[in-house]
Design a protein around this motif. Sequence first.
Motif, mmCIF file in Angstrom:
data_model
loop_
_atom_site.group_PDB
_atom_site.id
_atom_site.type_symbol
_atom_site.label_atom_id
_atom_site.label_comp_id
_atom_site.label_asym_id
_atom_site.label_seq_id
_atom_site.Cartn_x
_atom_site.Cartn_y
_atom_site.Cartn_z
ATOM 1 N N TYR A 78 39.946 47.998 47.032
ATOM 2 C CA TYR A 78 40.203 47.756 45.612
ATOM 3 C C TYR A 78 39.734 48.916 44.737
ATOM 4 O O TYR A 78 40.337 49.215 43.721
ATOM 5 C CB TYR A 78 39.497 46.475 45.148
ATOM 6 C CG TYR A 78 40.207 45.228 45.633
ATOM 7 C CD1 TYR A 78 41.229 44.667 44.885
ATOM 8 C CD2 TYR A 78 39.864 44.628 46.835
ATOM 9 C CE1 TYR A 78 41.895 43.536 45.313
ATOM 10 C CE2 TYR A 78 40.524 43.493 47.285
ATOM 11 C CZ TYR A 78 41.543 42.952 46.523
ATOM 12 O OH TYR A 78 42.195 41.837 46.953
ATOM 13 N N ARG A 79 38.617 49.515 45.116
ATOM 14 C CA ARG A 79 38.090 50.659 44.358
ATOM 15 C C ARG A 79 37.753 51.749 45.365
ATOM 16 O O ARG A 79 36.748 51.657 46.077
ATOM 17 C CB ARG A 79 36.838 50.260 43.578
ATOM 18 C CG ARG A 79 37.145 49.321 42.452
ATOM 19 C CD ARG A 79 35.915 48.969 41.660
ATOM 20 N NE ARG A 79 36.248 47.979 40.659
ATOM 21 C CZ ARG A 79 35.372 47.281 39.970
ATOM 22 N NH1 ARG A 79 34.100 47.469 40.165
ATOM 23 N NH2 ARG A 79 35.750 46.393 39.082
ATOM 24 N N ILE B 119 30.828 32.542 49.430
ATOM 25 C CA ILE B 119 30.132 33.562 48.642
ATOM 26 C C ILE B 119 28.688 33.754 49.082
ATOM 27 O O ILE B 119 28.130 34.855 48.976
ATOM 28 C CB ILE B 119 30.213 33.251 47.126
ATOM 29 C CG1 ILE B 119 29.781 34.476 46.330
ATOM 30 C CG2 ILE B 119 29.439 32.000 46.773
ATOM 31 C CD1 ILE B 119 30.082 34.421 44.871
ATOM 32 N N VAL C 261 29.075 43.739 46.864
ATOM 33 C CA VAL C 261 29.211 42.323 47.169
ATOM 34 C C VAL C 261 30.442 42.082 48.051
ATOM 35 O O VAL C 261 30.441 41.205 48.909
ATOM 36 C CB VAL C 261 29.340 41.511 45.858
ATOM 37 C CG1 VAL C 261 29.496 40.039 46.147
ATOM 38 C CG2 VAL C 261 28.128 41.759 44.986
ATOM 39 N N LEU C 262 31.496 42.879 47.820
ATOM 40 C CA LEU C 262 32.745 42.682 48.561
ATOM 41 C C LEU C 262 32.775 43.586 49.786
ATOM 42 O O LEU C 262 32.647 44.805 49.657
ATOM 43 C CB LEU C 262 33.955 42.990 47.667
ATOM 44 C CG LEU C 262 34.034 42.263 46.333
ATOM 45 C CD1 LEU C 262 35.366 42.562 45.643
ATOM 46 C CD2 LEU C 262 33.866 40.770 46.511
ATOM 47 N N THR D 157 38.948 38.233 49.195
ATOM 48 C CA THR D 157 37.624 38.687 48.760
ATOM 49 C C THR D 157 36.702 37.508 48.478
ATOM 50 O O THR D 157 37.159 36.368 48.317
ATOM 51 C CB THR D 157 37.719 39.496 47.448
ATOM 52 O OG1 THR D 157 38.189 38.618 46.426
ATOM 53 C CG2 THR D 157 38.655 40.683 47.581
ATOM 54 N N CYS E 105 34.699 35.575 45.804
ATOM 55 C CA CYS E 105 35.166 35.359 44.438
ATOM 56 C C CYS E 105 34.165 35.867 43.403
ATOM 57 O O CYS E 105 32.959 35.874 43.642
ATOM 58 C CB CYS E 105 35.410 33.872 44.194
ATOM 59 S SG CYS E 105 36.803 33.251 45.136
ATOM 60 N N ASP E 106 34.721 36.263 42.280
ATOM 61 C CA ASP E 106 33.882 36.636 41.147
ATOM 62 C C ASP E 106 33.158 35.376 40.672
ATOM 63 O O ASP E 106 33.749 34.301 40.615
ATOM 64 C CB ASP E 106 34.782 37.188 40.028
ATOM 65 C CG ASP E 106 33.970 37.791 38.902
ATOM 66 O OD1 ASP E 106 33.266 37.022 38.209
ATOM 67 O OD2 ASP E 106 34.048 39.015 38.717
ATOM 68 N N PRO E 107 31.883 35.491 40.309
ATOM 69 C CA PRO E 107 31.143 34.291 39.883
ATOM 70 C C PRO E 107 31.744 33.596 38.668
ATOM 71 O O PRO E 107 31.445 32.430 38.409
ATOM 72 C CB PRO E 107 29.738 34.829 39.583
ATOM 73 C CG PRO E 107 29.827 36.297 39.624
ATOM 74 C CD PRO E 107 31.035 36.676 40.413
ATOM 75 N N ILE E 108 32.599 34.302 37.954
ATOM 76 C CA ILE E 108 33.220 33.676 36.780
ATOM 77 C C ILE E 108 34.040 32.449 37.179
ATOM 78 O O ILE E 108 34.276 31.542 36.389
ATOM 79 C CB ILE E 108 34.096 34.691 36.018
ATOM 80 C CG1 ILE E 108 34.341 34.215 34.593
ATOM 81 C CG2 ILE E 108 35.419 34.951 36.736
ATOM 82 C CD1 ILE E 108 34.906 35.269 33.674
ATOM 83 N N HIS E 109 34.452 32.415 38.452
ATOM 84 C CA HIS E 109 35.279 31.297 38.911
ATOM 85 C C HIS E 109 34.474 30.014 39.155
ATOM 86 O O HIS E 109 35.057 28.973 39.434
ATOM 87 C CB HIS E 109 35.992 31.673 40.204
ATOM 88 C CG HIS E 109 37.053 32.734 40.027
ATOM 89 N ND1 HIS E 109 38.164 32.541 39.250
ATOM 90 C CD2 HIS E 109 37.157 33.990 40.521
ATOM 91 C CE1 HIS E 109 38.923 33.625 39.276
ATOM 92 N NE2 HIS E 109 38.335 34.521 40.031
ATOM 93 N N CYS F 137 40.074 33.776 46.774
ATOM 94 C CA CYS F 137 40.299 34.880 45.837
ATOM 95 C C CYS F 137 40.800 36.110 46.593
ATOM 96 O O CYS F 137 40.636 36.231 47.795
ATOM 97 C CB CYS F 137 39.004 35.256 45.115
ATOM 98 S SG CYS F 137 38.386 33.962 44.032
ATOM 99 N N GLY F 138 41.372 37.013 45.821
ATOM 100 C CA GLY F 138 41.862 38.261 46.405
ATOM 101 C C GLY F 138 43.321 38.149 46.765
ATOM 102 O O GLY F 138 44.021 37.213 46.390
#
Lengths: 556, 336
Positions: A387-388, A49, A380-381, A208, A210-214, A199-200
């Motif tokens: 994805y979007r 990250i 960030v990604l 990807t 990872c989301d910081p929530i992880h 992640c991803g």
Amino acid sequence: MRASASLAGLALLAAVELPRNPGVEYVDQAAAAGLAFRHQNAASSSKYIIETMGSGVGTIDFDGDGYLDLFLVQGGETPAFRPAARLKHALFRNNRDGTFAEVTDRAGVGGDGSFGMGMAAGDYDGDGFTDLYVTGYPRSMLYRNAGNGAFQDVTGRAGVAGEGAFSTSAGWFDFDNDGRLDLLVLRYMSWSWESEIRCGGEQPERRTYCDPIHYPGASPALYRNNGDGAFTDVTRQAGLWNPDGKGLGLALADFNNDSWTDIFIANDGTPSKLYFNRKNGTFEDRSIEAGVGYTEDGAAEAGMGVDAADYDRDGWLDLFVTHLDHQLHRLFRNNRNETFQDATVPAGLGGLNLLSGFGCKFLDLDADGWPDLFSANGHVLDNIHSYRSQVRYAEPKRVYWNLGNGKFRDVTSQVGAAASEPRVSRGLAVADLDNDGRLEIVVSNNGGPPELYRNRRPLRNQYVILKLVGRKANRDAIGARLTIQAGDHRATDQVKGGASYLGTGDLRAYFGLGSRRSVDRAEVTWPGGRRELWRGLAAGKIHTLIEGQGRAPETP
Amino acid sequence: MLAGASAAGPQSARDCEQGEALFRRGAYQEAQETLWSCVASGAADKRFAHLLAQTYRETKNFQEGIQRLDRMVSQTAKPAGLAQDLIFLRGYLYYRLGDFAASTAALTYTLEADSRDWRAHELLAFNFSTRNLREEAVEKFRAALALAPEQPEVHYQLARLYYSVFRIPESLAAVGKALELEPGYGEAYTLQGLCHEQLGEPGRAAESLERGVALTRQIRRRDEWPLLSYAALLIRQGSFQTSLPLLGQALEWNPQSARAHYWMGRALCRLNRNDEARTYLERALALDDRDPLPYLELGAMLLKGGERVRGQSLLARFEALRKQRAAERVELFDAR
């Protein structure tokens, strides 16, 4: 002046066509200015990250010649990336002719191989030479300016390495008003090369960051300056211990006008924090009561960059915080009672946002006296598009012009084509690098060269730059508040030792004056509350205001 | 006579026509009965079984629907086309009951029999969407629309999906199409308003949301969500007082609505009517203790008022619920 609306002025305004944009044209002159630097993000299929979060840029007048120099933070080696030669941060000396010369090796500030993130400049030992703190992983570094063009690595003695921590933004401020600069360092999360997760999607191209929530959070660290070259970690005693923190951006400023510096921290996916300084070495977390911890709809947005300024000129500092795409970059208006109102939508900043903001600054682009906004963006990604579909990794900047009535207008397309070029931008520093009254903007880009934006049009308004020098207060006067009066124009700012994202900018205060040719009075409130007054400061100049050399102000 | 009802007799045609009219008026229970008669008599138009399925969305008696289906299946003689309608209905009801495997199996069977059955494509899209297979869901909605471009419901559902993944301009386009086909589609106006709000167009948002509310009132459908969506916009715009009548009506229509209590509490709190706000927020918590928002609103209000212990406790609960929801969302997306 757009709308300082006296009735007589309104009649005049009816007859005069108002400007439709700030009348500036920014061009990127980084290469022409000799900023030969390319950020190495160490991008790899391992998707550490840290690869996508950095890095920062900032200004520092390291040689004390009155011209700000530039420091760019470099990435570093990772388990998945071994550069041929060791990567180095870069210090560029201002040649005072619009160009810069790299002096990293002579200055000895290239780093120790840690993966660099941010920087903060401040004269922590009060010797008249600005020192440098560089954050990163797995350790940060403090460089003491020896005053001869070289720096000494004093990290170990100072005790501010933050060994093992993933440190991001840092800022210098005198939280206990003892005249010595203390240091606040944010940590992004509890993380290591070994603890990185996957992640991803399964396919490599869908993997990807990872989301910081992880990841588990990490507390910021407050280091009190002992005055003997060493610092003491006083995070817990000061009430700042927050193991859930995911700090990326900070603003160190006095939000309740009590002359003691408060702290705002933009956390990524956990609540933002606003700590008020209670003048006894402790801070009180008032994030929720103040209305800045979560959005009104209960979201803890992905806080990245932050800046503070008095955008509505009521004498109280407001906040601007950047977030990820599909969230809003939020403007919080100071209610003058330790609470804020989310003014994003009323200010015209509430439209669909596809950009992920990082570095951000209030700056008076056209010197009309109203602070405008500039944000450096980039997702960030690196594969966000898959994805979007509407979102890209590289993104344009955003420039919002303050209309003087509480609203801003997006003028990005009217300030020069360079700002619309997509980049993966991170750090952002604003300064008058050539001391000509036009503000330059320096942007650091992830995995790319920096940008140096210069306005090539003449400034259509007057300005004044005030450089404060503390005597009893810290030498940089960080934490001092300035209020100027020029005719009917009154404005306030503070000397801030931390804001934006991963870097610090010009410590001098810049005031746009519109058409006014002088400042009638400039009042400085030094940290702790002592006030001094200067009168009759001519526009178009840099004035140095030294503590103890002003007049006593009238009794309020 | 309705197009497509001709395969059955005149009574069936009347049932079909009446069933649709009842549905449009929001009389879902009656519509359900009448549409059953319409479908059971073998109406050729697939949309009547589709409408019948939608009545279950409103009445939520899914299990009862399954039992009725079982009874129908056990009948030996079935009119032509009924078998396929029944399988589709089974797929729909299983979907609503959360049995996605059974639903998908039924729909696959339907499509094997007739790959041009747009209802099955649409319902598969729902299945994919619920399982967070967003791209696959979009594809299925598009397949349904290729077969039945005249179906406003499918455009609307595609718009909802786009909205849920922040593809707002696409959502707006799809909902616009739904409204073009059915100008009296109240829910579509509400969604259109939400899209405009996301795009930072409060004036247009208010216009659409107001229209959604008006249509809901017109058909006497006591659905509080259009009212809440409009009230929420007004509250976010700072028009707290203006939101109160809408919230009052929402509470009248659904006195058990936790969200209506929450928004009323939030509006009153902004108007500094804290005692009243507190009552509504406490009620919101009593009605739904899993919704994080009332915890935040009430917690912050109590902290400001000096009730720090309870305030902190409510905020801790808010944070726990918020984290849990965020984790669930990330787990589904598996990416930012």
